[in-house]
Write a protein that holds these residues in place. Sequence first.
Motif, PDB file in Angstrom:
ATOM      1  N   GLY A   1       0.800  -1.208   0.000  1.00 17.91           N
ATOM      2  CA  GLY A   1       0.000   0.000   0.000  1.00 17.91           C
ATOM      3  C   GLY A   1       0.835   1.261   0.000  1.00 17.91           C
ATOM      4  O   GLY A   1       0.336   2.340  -0.324  1.00 17.91           O
ATOM      5  N   LEU A   2       2.107   1.128   0.373  1.00 19.49           N
ATOM      6  CA  LEU A   2       3.055   2.255   0.330  1.00 19.49           C
ATOM      7  C   LEU A   2       4.351   1.800  -0.336  1.00 19.49           C
ATOM      8  O   LEU A   2       5.446   2.111   0.122  1.00 19.49           O
ATOM      9  CB  LEU A   2       3.345   2.777   1.741  1.00 19.49           C
ATOM     10  CG  LEU A   2       2.250   3.608   2.421  1.00 19.49           C
ATOM     11  CD1 LEU A   2       2.657   3.927   3.848  1.00 19.49           C
ATOM     12  CD2 LEU A   2       1.978   4.897   1.651  1.00 19.49           C
ATOM     13  N   GLU A   3       4.220   1.045  -1.406  1.00 15.30           N
ATOM     14  CA  GLU A   3       5.392   0.493  -2.085  1.00 15.30           C
ATOM     15  C   GLU A   3       6.367   1.572  -2.544  1.00 15.30           C
ATOM     16  O   GLU A   3       7.561   1.326  -2.698  1.00 15.30           O
ATOM     17  CB  GLU A   3       4.954  -0.351  -3.290  1.00 15.30           C
ATOM     18  CG  GLU A   3       4.267  -1.660  -2.931  1.00 15.30           C
ATOM     19  CD  GLU A   3       2.795  -1.505  -2.630  1.00 15.30           C
ATOM     20  OE1 GLU A   3       2.124  -2.524  -2.365  1.00 15.30           O
ATOM     21  OE2 GLU A   3       2.303  -0.348  -2.655  1.00 15.30           O
ATOM     22  N   GLU A   4       5.850   2.799  -2.724  1.00 19.04           N
ATOM     23  CA  GLU A   4       6.696   3.903  -3.161  1.00 19.04           C
ATOM     24  C   GLU A   4       7.809   4.177  -2.157  1.00 19.04           C
ATOM     25  O   GLU A   4       8.899   4.617  -2.528  1.00 19.04           O
ATOM     26  CB  GLU A   4       5.848   5.167  -3.360  1.00 19.04           C
ATOM     27  CG  GLU A   4       6.558   6.297  -4.075  1.00 19.04           C
ATOM     28  CD  GLU A   4       6.838   5.995  -5.538  1.00 19.04           C
ATOM     29  OE1 GLU A   4       7.643   6.721  -6.136  1.00 19.04           O
ATOM     30  OE2 GLU A   4       6.241   5.027  -6.075  1.00 19.04           O
ATOM     31  N   GLU A   5       7.549   3.909  -0.861  1.00 15.02           N
ATOM     32  CA  GLU A   5       8.577   4.102   0.159  1.00 15.02           C
ATOM     33  C   GLU A   5       9.815   3.268  -0.140  1.00 15.02           C
ATOM     34  O   GLU A   5      10.943   3.734  -0.006  1.00 15.02           O
ATOM     35  CB  GLU A   5       8.033   3.723   1.547  1.00 15.02           C
ATOM     36  CG  GLU A   5       7.191   4.792   2.206  1.00 15.02           C
ATOM     37  CD  GLU A   5       6.993   4.521   3.680  1.00 15.02           C
ATOM     38  OE1 GLU A   5       7.201   3.358   4.101  1.00 15.02           O
ATOM     39  OE2 GLU A   5       6.649   5.451   4.425  1.00 15.02           O
ATOM     40  N   VAL A   6       9.589   2.032  -0.532  1.00 18.25           N
ATOM     41  CA  VAL A   6      10.702   1.125  -0.815  1.00 18.25           C
ATOM     42  C   VAL A   6      11.383   1.528  -2.116  1.00 18.25           C
ATOM     43  O   VAL A   6      12.615   1.560  -2.203  1.00 18.25           O
ATOM     44  CB  VAL A   6      10.209  -0.335  -0.873  1.00 18.25           C
ATOM     45  CG1 VAL A   6      11.361  -1.279  -1.216  1.00 18.25           C
ATOM     46  CG2 VAL A   6       9.562  -0.734   0.449  1.00 18.25           C
TER      47      VAL A   6
END
Length: 403
Positions: free
Chosen positions: A68-73
């Motif tokens: 849901g927050l793959e952008e962080e990785v």
Amino acid sequence: MADDELMTNEERLRRFEAITDRALSGLNIVDLFDELLERVRDLLKVDTATILLLDGHSGELVATAAKGLEEEVRRGFRIRVGEGFAGRVASTTAPVMIYDVTPNDVVNPILLDAGVRALLGVPMLANGNLVGVLHVGSLTLRRFGPDDVQLLQLVADRASSAGQVRAQILDRQAALALQRSLLPSRLPDISGLDLAARYVPGHDLGIGGDWYDVFSLPSGWLGAVIGDVSGHGLPSAVVMGRIRSALRAYALDRDNPAEVLTALDRKIHHFEAGTLTTALYALIAPDRATVHLSCAGHLRPLLAVPGEPTRLVDVVVDRPFGVGTPPASRHTTVVELPPGATLVFYTDGLVERRGELIDTGIARLADAIESGPAEALCDHIMAAAVDEPPTDDVALLTIRRPH
């Protein structure tokens, strides 16, 4: 027992089984993190779930896995302990909940851009040590209850062990890569000399601060060095690599070992403050008959000459690097290397034993030195001097001038 209480207990049991499923133990670390985050999203009915692992070298939390927050990785998001939401969880090592997220609560713009309204984070601990942070988020206002905290902490505990293993694997891989790049895979073939060396780590990462090096110089002289950076493992190896490279650079411009070590000491004081390092640097003449030595707090080498007792070389031992004010100059000693003679350089891990004077270990090493090819001599020394797994790094370099 009321039906609603029975259902609550059943739900708790289902949640517990979903996280502790033995099938998870067969997954690799990446897949395990993904599966845990998928399950926790389903069980807690949240929109995001993220694992940030502590980078022990930088002291930062690094986004490692997310749903849901793959952008962080993808962006490689990282944050210092104590800063922002995840940093607050890490610094307090306690659960943190935010009911209505505002820009004052988080420093990660990705959370705000995603529209996360409520957050719950718990620390990931292993043996009382911080491994990372696990947090979940909701896109709608929501208050997390004690059961939610308990379940998320259960997931964090499961992920902590995997995170610790991951950190150990990464450090081991980095250490092995560093070892291959810094310790010669094979010594150079040098006309008029027979060389051999050994390195045995006293740390489970497979590398530490001990090193040896042999290199030819444009002048025709041969440089040989052995050294010891205080400490163990990857941090010491990284410092060792910088010192080794600096010594090679100084050796190109200076033909006196004492001048090389003087320059190296200044470099260590300025760029590696607080690092205690010893080294023995030798320049071997093109005719191989003489060796110019300078010693910075290192153990004196042994010289074995045919027909004579093996002895310690009478070299001036100057202070180690990184201690006090750098001396204005150091000493160089010239040693004869007759045909058939062997010089033995070593680090303290080879001769130190708990409850034993180091002189006893040096005497044992001297007794193990015999005439013959350098490779066979190294084998014989290691067999005679290392009778159990070493607790400190061992480096050994033998330089023989054949008849």
